[in-house]
Design a protein around this motif. Structure first.
Motif, short mmCIF file in Angstrom:
data_model
loop_
_atom_site.label_atom_id
_atom_site.label_comp_id
_atom_site.label_asym_id
_atom_site.label_seq_id
_atom_site.Cartn_x
_atom_site.Cartn_y
_atom_site.Cartn_z
N LYS A 74 0.83 -1.21 0.00
CA LYS A 74 0.00 0.00 0.00
C LYS A 74 0.87 1.26 0.00
N ASN A 75 0.28 2.34 -0.51
CA ASN A 75 0.85 3.68 -0.41
C ASN A 75 2.25 3.78 -1.02
N VAL A 76 2.48 3.08 -2.12
CA VAL A 76 3.72 3.24 -2.85
C VAL A 76 3.39 3.60 -4.29
N ARG A 77 4.33 4.26 -4.95
CA ARG A 77 4.14 4.68 -6.33
C ARG A 77 4.94 3.76 -7.26
N THR A 78 4.28 3.29 -8.29
CA THR A 78 4.93 2.41 -9.26
C THR A 78 4.95 3.10 -10.62
N LEU A 79 6.15 3.37 -11.13
CA LEU A 79 6.32 3.94 -12.46
C LEU A 79 6.26 2.80 -13.48
N VAL A 80 5.35 2.91 -14.44
CA VAL A 80 5.17 1.85 -15.43
C VAL A 80 5.62 2.35 -16.80
N THR A 81 6.55 1.61 -17.41
CA THR A 81 7.05 1.97 -18.73
C THR A 81 7.05 0.73 -19.63
N GLY A 82 7.48 0.92 -20.87
CA GLY A 82 7.46 -0.17 -21.84
C GLY A 82 6.14 -0.21 -22.59
N GLY A 83 6.12 -0.95 -23.70
CA GLY A 83 4.94 -0.99 -24.56
C GLY A 83 3.68 -1.44 -23.86
N GLY A 84 3.82 -2.27 -22.82
CA GLY A 84 2.65 -2.75 -22.08
C GLY A 84 1.92 -1.65 -21.33
N ALA A 85 2.56 -0.49 -21.15
CA ALA A 85 1.89 0.63 -20.49
C ALA A 85 0.72 1.15 -21.32
N TYR A 86 0.74 0.84 -22.62
CA TYR A 86 -0.36 1.25 -23.52
C TYR A 86 -1.48 0.21 -23.57
N ASN A 87 -1.27 -0.92 -22.91
CA ASN A 87 -2.28 -1.99 -22.90
C ASN A 87 -3.27 -1.68 -21.76
N ASP A 88 -4.31 -0.96 -22.11
CA ASP A 88 -5.25 -0.49 -21.10
C ASP A 88 -5.88 -1.63 -20.30
N PHE A 89 -6.13 -2.74 -20.98
CA PHE A 89 -6.76 -3.87 -20.29
C PHE A 89 -5.79 -4.48 -19.28
N LEU A 90 -4.53 -4.66 -19.67
CA LEU A 90 -3.53 -5.19 -18.75
C LEU A 90 -3.38 -4.25 -17.55
N ILE A 91 -3.28 -2.96 -17.81
CA ILE A 91 -3.12 -2.00 -16.70
C ILE A 91 -4.33 -2.05 -15.77
N SER A 92 -5.52 -2.17 -16.33
CA SER A 92 -6.72 -2.22 -15.49
C SER A 92 -6.74 -3.47 -14.62
N ARG A 93 -6.24 -4.59 -15.18
CA ARG A 93 -6.21 -5.83 -14.41
C ARG A 93 -5.14 -5.76 -13.30
N ILE A 94 -4.01 -5.12 -13.58
CA ILE A 94 -2.99 -4.93 -12.55
C ILE A 94 -3.57 -4.07 -11.42
N LYS A 95 -4.24 -2.98 -11.80
CA LYS A 95 -4.83 -2.10 -10.78
C LYS A 95 -5.86 -2.82 -9.94
N SER A 96 -6.61 -3.72 -10.55
CA SER A 96 -7.67 -4.42 -9.81
C SER A 96 -7.10 -5.38 -8.78
N HIS A 97 -5.88 -5.88 -9.04
CA HIS A 97 -5.25 -6.84 -8.11
C HIS A 97 -4.28 -6.18 -7.13
N SER A 98 -3.79 -4.99 -7.45
CA SER A 98 -2.68 -4.41 -6.71
C SER A 98 -3.12 -3.27 -5.79
N LYS A 99 -2.36 -3.09 -4.73
CA LYS A 99 -2.60 -1.98 -3.80
C LYS A 99 -1.76 -0.75 -4.15
N SER A 100 -0.82 -0.90 -5.07
CA SER A 100 0.09 0.18 -5.41
C SER A 100 -0.59 1.24 -6.28
#
Length: 355
Positions: A276-302
């Motif tokens: 919790k309460n940490v910042r994660t900088l996301v880079t690389g082509g996968g940062a444009y994969n909105d579905f992947l990012i949404s699934r990471i957000k749904s599972h993660s506290k960061s």
């Protein structure tokens, strides 16, 4: 001579085969490192080179040696075109990652093509390159190499997550930089997107329309690698031996494969980001994969932070430029806490063009 600033070209080619990323940047040191990117561009691979690079793991060492020479010549042309196009003057050197042909550190083997003397000779400029091999000689994984850049250039973020061919992460723990490959990402997703004549699944739209197969998801999540402690790294060979056969055995349609593998990647990534309460900088082509990012957000506290496009796309090329600067200064650019090598060291070789 140690200087306060360096005018450098950084070059990166990743396992996802998106192309050759080239940046022109200035690096300056005044108690801490700062950078300014002047130009940045990705040069897409022509189909013949894409085909060759996809098959590197099937080649013998003698075949790789021949490809290495030809690829170095090709890389010199691409870099030269970038220099001419942008009218770049007064370069200190070019820092290049090359392209990973083989990565089997457990066998004391890593091979980056594009680090041939021809590169310096054809460009008529100093080249600093081949950053992995020395670390493997010291008993390390030879990867990942970006974490020193994460520490020195992006230290304001608790986690630095790169979503390229593989997902890898870097962070500080007990005064040491820790980094490792988490799981494959684009190297698998792009492989299956290509089966329906797409270069990639734009924004993850196809994956989002599919249904997760719980049996395959469970099998993927049970792979032994995920229980191993770092340092650890992944290569294309492992994907071909472990991941692709498992997916192909499932007989799923492409929507199902993309949906299931995206969920798998998000699950493995979120396990690492379970803070919790940490910042994660996301880079690389996968940062444009909105579905992947949404699934990471749904599972993660960061808190997931997506930077500007230039940092998303060119952070690794930027960091390899820094690795070159640190090598030029004979300063540590490879951390034993990251790779598992016997010592911190200044990795890479310096190629001086022949007169």
């Amino acid at each position: 001579m140690v200087k306060a600033s360096y005018n450098v070209i950084g070059v990166m080619s990743g396992t996802s085969l998106d192309g050759i990323d080239i940046i022109h940047a200035t690096y300056a040191y005044d108690c801490h490192w700062a950078f300014k990117i002047h130009q940045a561009e990705t040069f897409k691979y022509p189909e013949n080179w894409k085909s060759i690079l996809m098959q590197l793991v099937t080649k013998s060492l003698s075949e790789l040696s021949a490809i290495d020479k030809t690829y170095s010549e090709y890389l010199a042309i691409v870099i030269s075109d970038f220099i001419d196009k942008n009218k770049i003057k007064n370069l200190d050197f070019i820092a290049s990652h090359g392209h990973t042909a083989l990565h089997q550190p457990e066998l004391n083997l890593t091979y980056q093509i594009g680090n041939h003397q021809i590169l310096a000779d054809n460009l008529k400029r100093k080249v600093i390159c081949d950053f992995r091999i020395q670390d493997v000689d010291y008993g390390g994984q030879g990867a990942p190499l970006v974490p020193i850049g994460d520490r020195l250039l992006f230290g304001q973020y608790e986690f630095c997550l790169n979503l390229g061919g593989f997902a890898n992460i870097s962070f500080e723990a007990n005064g040491k930089r820790i980094a490792f490959d988490i799981c494959p990402v684009n190297i698998v997703l792009n492989h299956y997107a290509s089966k329906i004549d797409l270069e990639y699944d734009d924004e993850g739209k196809i994956a989002s329309s599919g249904t997760v197969n719980t049996k395959l998801l469970s099998q993927l999540n049970s792979i032994v690698f995920y229980e191993q402690l770092p340092p650890k790294s992944l290569g294309l060979e492992w994907v071909k031996e472990v991941i692709l056969p498992m997916i192909d055995m499932s007989k799923l349609d492409i929507k199902g494969v993309l949906s299931t593998f995206t969920e798998h990647a998000a699950t493995q990534i979120a396990k690492v980001l379970d803070v919790k309460n940490v910042r994660t900088l996301v880079t690389g082509g996968g940062a444009y994969n909105d579905f992947l990012i949404s699934r990471i957000k749904s599972h993660s506290k960061s808190q997931i932070i997506i930077p500007n496009n230039q940092i998303i796309e060119f952070k690794e090329a930027l960091v390899f430029g820094l690795l070159g600067v640190l090598k030029e200064r004979n300063e540590v650019n490879c951390l034993k806490s990251v790779t598992g090598s016997s010592k911190d060291h200044s990795s890479g070789k310096i190629l001086i063009p022949n007169a």
